[in-house]
Design a protein around this motif. Structure first.
Motif, PDB file in Angstrom:
ATOM      1  N   SER A 271      -6.072  -0.703  -7.432  1.00  0.00           N
ATOM      2  CA  SER A 271      -7.023   0.376  -7.123  1.00  0.00           C
ATOM      3  C   SER A 271      -6.565   1.477  -5.978  1.00  0.00           C
ATOM      4  CB  SER A 271      -8.329  -0.557  -6.739  1.00  0.00           C
ATOM      5  OG  SER A 271      -7.904  -0.943  -5.666  1.00  0.00           O
ATOM      6  N   GLY A 272      -7.505   2.573  -6.021  1.00  0.00           N
ATOM      7  CA  GLY A 272      -7.040   3.360  -5.116  1.00  0.00           C
ATOM      8  C   GLY A 272      -8.143   3.083  -4.035  1.00  0.00           C
ATOM      9  N   CYS A 273      -7.543   3.190  -2.673  1.00  0.00           N
ATOM     10  CA  CYS A 273      -8.578   2.850  -1.476  1.00  0.00           C
ATOM     11  C   CYS A 273      -7.790   3.226  -0.299  1.00  0.00           C
ATOM     12  CB  CYS A 273      -8.597   1.415  -1.568  1.00  0.00           C
ATOM     13  SG  CYS A 273      -7.293   0.326  -1.226  1.00  0.00           S
TER      14      CYS A 273
ATOM     15  N   ARG B 153      -0.335  -1.640 -10.119  1.00  0.00           N
ATOM     16  CA  ARG B 153      -1.520  -0.718  -9.434  1.00  0.00           C
ATOM     17  C   ARG B 153      -2.827  -1.395  -9.450  1.00  0.00           C
ATOM     18  NH1 ARG B 153      -5.282   3.066  -9.607  1.00  0.00           N
ATOM     19  NH2 ARG B 153      -5.662   4.678  -8.057  1.00  0.00           N
TER      20      ARG B 153
ATOM     21  N   SER C 262      -2.883   3.924  -2.776  1.00  0.00           N
ATOM     22  CA  SER C 262      -3.231   2.779  -3.821  1.00  0.00           C
ATOM     23  C   SER C 262      -2.616   1.620  -3.398  1.00  0.00           C
ATOM     24  CB  SER C 262      -2.702   3.294  -5.205  1.00  0.00           C
ATOM     25  OG  SER C 262      -3.220   4.303  -5.793  1.00  0.00           O
TER      26      SER C 262
ATOM     27  N   TYR D 133      -1.211  -2.065  -4.446  1.00  0.00           N
ATOM     28  CA  TYR D 133      -0.243  -2.652  -5.636  1.00  0.00           C
ATOM     29  C   TYR D 133      -0.052  -4.160  -5.362  1.00  0.00           C
ATOM     30  CZ  TYR D 133       1.168   2.106  -6.756  1.00  0.00           C
ATOM     31  OH  TYR D 133       1.054   3.510  -7.157  1.00  0.00           O
TER      32      TYR D 133
ATOM     33  N   TYR E 154       0.796  -1.343  -0.106  1.00  0.00           N
ATOM     34  CA  TYR E 154       0.043  -0.040  -0.223  1.00  0.00           C
ATOM     35  C   TYR E 154       1.112   1.130   0.067  1.00  0.00           C
ATOM     36  CZ  TYR E 154      -3.663   3.416   1.246  1.00  0.00           C
ATOM     37  OH  TYR E 154      -4.505   4.317   0.931  1.00  0.00           O
TER      38      TYR E 154
END
Length: 430
Positions: A92-94, A90, A79, A81, A75
């Motif tokens: 997602s964004g979270c 990558r 994002s 990875y 992380y």
């Protein structure tokens, strides 16, 4: 009249005082401080070395390794990875995941889920998808083939082998609200036939009897102050964790506080991982520096490693991150620019009255050592040389109590005992 102008010099007895291997290994009455050395039987030897594995995404805050899946996750910068084919990709964004859990589904395929505070995501090869059946959580664990998560006092669980299923009922998903005692649930892990819920200041548990609607909930009587949540890890048939009060082992019934180095600042967050008979935690020292804390269940001994670890994970072996690099531990070695160190204090109460002078030291074992000595009278001395040889101090050090600091830059070190050569002044009547 003839006067005798000669001086009467004091007479001395030569004594040898030996600190045996049991004491050196920390199993006796002496207080031993050591760094980059671990106990092995009744001796000390070089602790683990480290070697780089690969680079991590810039700004990595935390690393993960999910069971069954076998991949590394990182992380970084908002994002998530995943490492695939030699590179991090990558997904997602979270928000930072509290846990990443992997297992084999009903269809026999490996599935991986990232549990964040507000949402749970299924990690696919081309991104992520939200699992609305579970919601989010501050912690998660796989137990009796179900994915459990917790937030506050509520524990949610999914359908067996199918976390993304929205079905409810006897064999479906659901949740249970527990009494608000000892604070929020911060970590969870299964041990034997119970799912233990580690709260801010205590431990609760869930025991699943038969189907998922037949829960037996309870709490464990223990006191450890405020929990260091990310330090909780199952290993050695127990659950190890850190709190503001120190290092603890929990066997499912009793919490035992284990005496460890007082150089650790237990008020600062730490991250732990364990497997088999070893537990490691990335900790902060009172000096402000980062280090690896290790506990060996077989030797029942702890030690510090001077690696500036930020995050840790256990897969087939131990991994830790420093900056944007991932490392794994090797059998023995030293951190770059660091040394193996032993410190202790000894009072020569077993010898009779009279001035005492420390002349030399012999270190039993392997390696090249430097010895520093201070006494209660303000004296100090130094010596260096190979193990097994008599290391003579440049000047004898006078005193009754001595503090020793022994260190070595050798990559492979062993200390099985220390012999002190002491001269004791004879007093009239002895």
């Amino acid at each position: 009249m003839i006067y005798d102008k000669s001086l009467s010099l004091p007479e001395f007895n030569q004594r040898c005082v030996r600190i045996d291997g049991k004491e050196i290994a920390g199993r006796g009455a002496l207080r031993i401080r050591r760094t980059n050395l671990k106990a092995k039987g009744d001796s000390l030897e070089s602790a683990e070395g480290a070697k780089p594995v690969f680079s991590l995404p810039a700004g990595t805050e935390r690393i993960y390794r999910a069971a069954w899946d076998g991949r590394f996750y990182a992380y970084a910068s908002g994002s998530l990875y995943v490492r695939e084919e030699g590179a991090f990709v990558r997904r997602s964004g979270c928000t930072v995941p509290s846990d990443i859990v992997g297992f084999i589904s009903r269809e026999g395929t490996a599935q991986t889920y990232a549990v964040c505070r507000e949402e749970t995501y299924k990690i696919n090869y081309n991104g992520t998808e939200t699992v609305s059946a579970l919601g989010g959580g501050d912690c998660a664990a796989l137990y009796i083939e179900r994915l459990f998560s917790a937030k506050g006092d509520r524990v949610a669980y999914t359908q067996a082998l199918t976390p993304q299923s929205a079905g409810v009922g006897v064999q479906g998903r659901g949740y249970i609200d527990l009494p608000h005692e000892n604070g929020n649930i911060l970590r969870m892990t299964g041990l034997e036939n119970k799912l233990f819920l580690f709260r801010e200041r205590g431990i609760s548990y869930l025991r699943v009897l038969g189907d998922n609607l037949n829960f037996n909930a309870g709490s464990v009587t223990c006191s450890f102050g405020r929990l260091n949540a990310r330090s909780v890890a199952k290993c050695g048939g127990k659950i190890a964790f850190l709190s503001e009060s120190g290092f603890f082992l929990f066997d499912g019934t009793v919490c035992e506080r284990i005496s460890v180095s007082d150089d650790i600042d237990f008020t600062v967050s730490a991250e732990g991982a364990g497997q088999g008979g070893k537990y490691y935690a990335a900790v902060t020292l009172k000096s402000g520096e980062r280090a690896l804390f290790a506990y060996d269940f077989f030797e029942k001994s702890s030690y510090l490693l001077n690696y500036r670890a930020q995050s840790v994970v256990f897969a087939e072996q131990m991994y830790f991150s420093v900056g944007n690099n991932l490392y794994t531990l090797t059998e023995c070695g030293l951190p770059q620019g660091e040394r193996a160190t032993v410190e202790t204090e000894l009072t020569l109460l077993g010898l009779s009255d009279g001035n005492k002078y420390l002349d030399a030291v012999v270190i039993e074992g392997t390696g090249y050592f430097s010895v520093e000595v201070r006494s209660d009278t303000g004296g100090c001395g130094q010596a260096q040389g190979e193990a097994g040889r008599r290391l003579a101090l440049r000047y004898p050090v006078k005193g009754n109590a001595f503090a020793f600091r022994i260190h070595s830059y050798s990559q492979r070190v062993e200390i099985g005992g220390i012999t002190l050569y002491v001269r004791q002044e004879k007093k009239y009547g002895y």
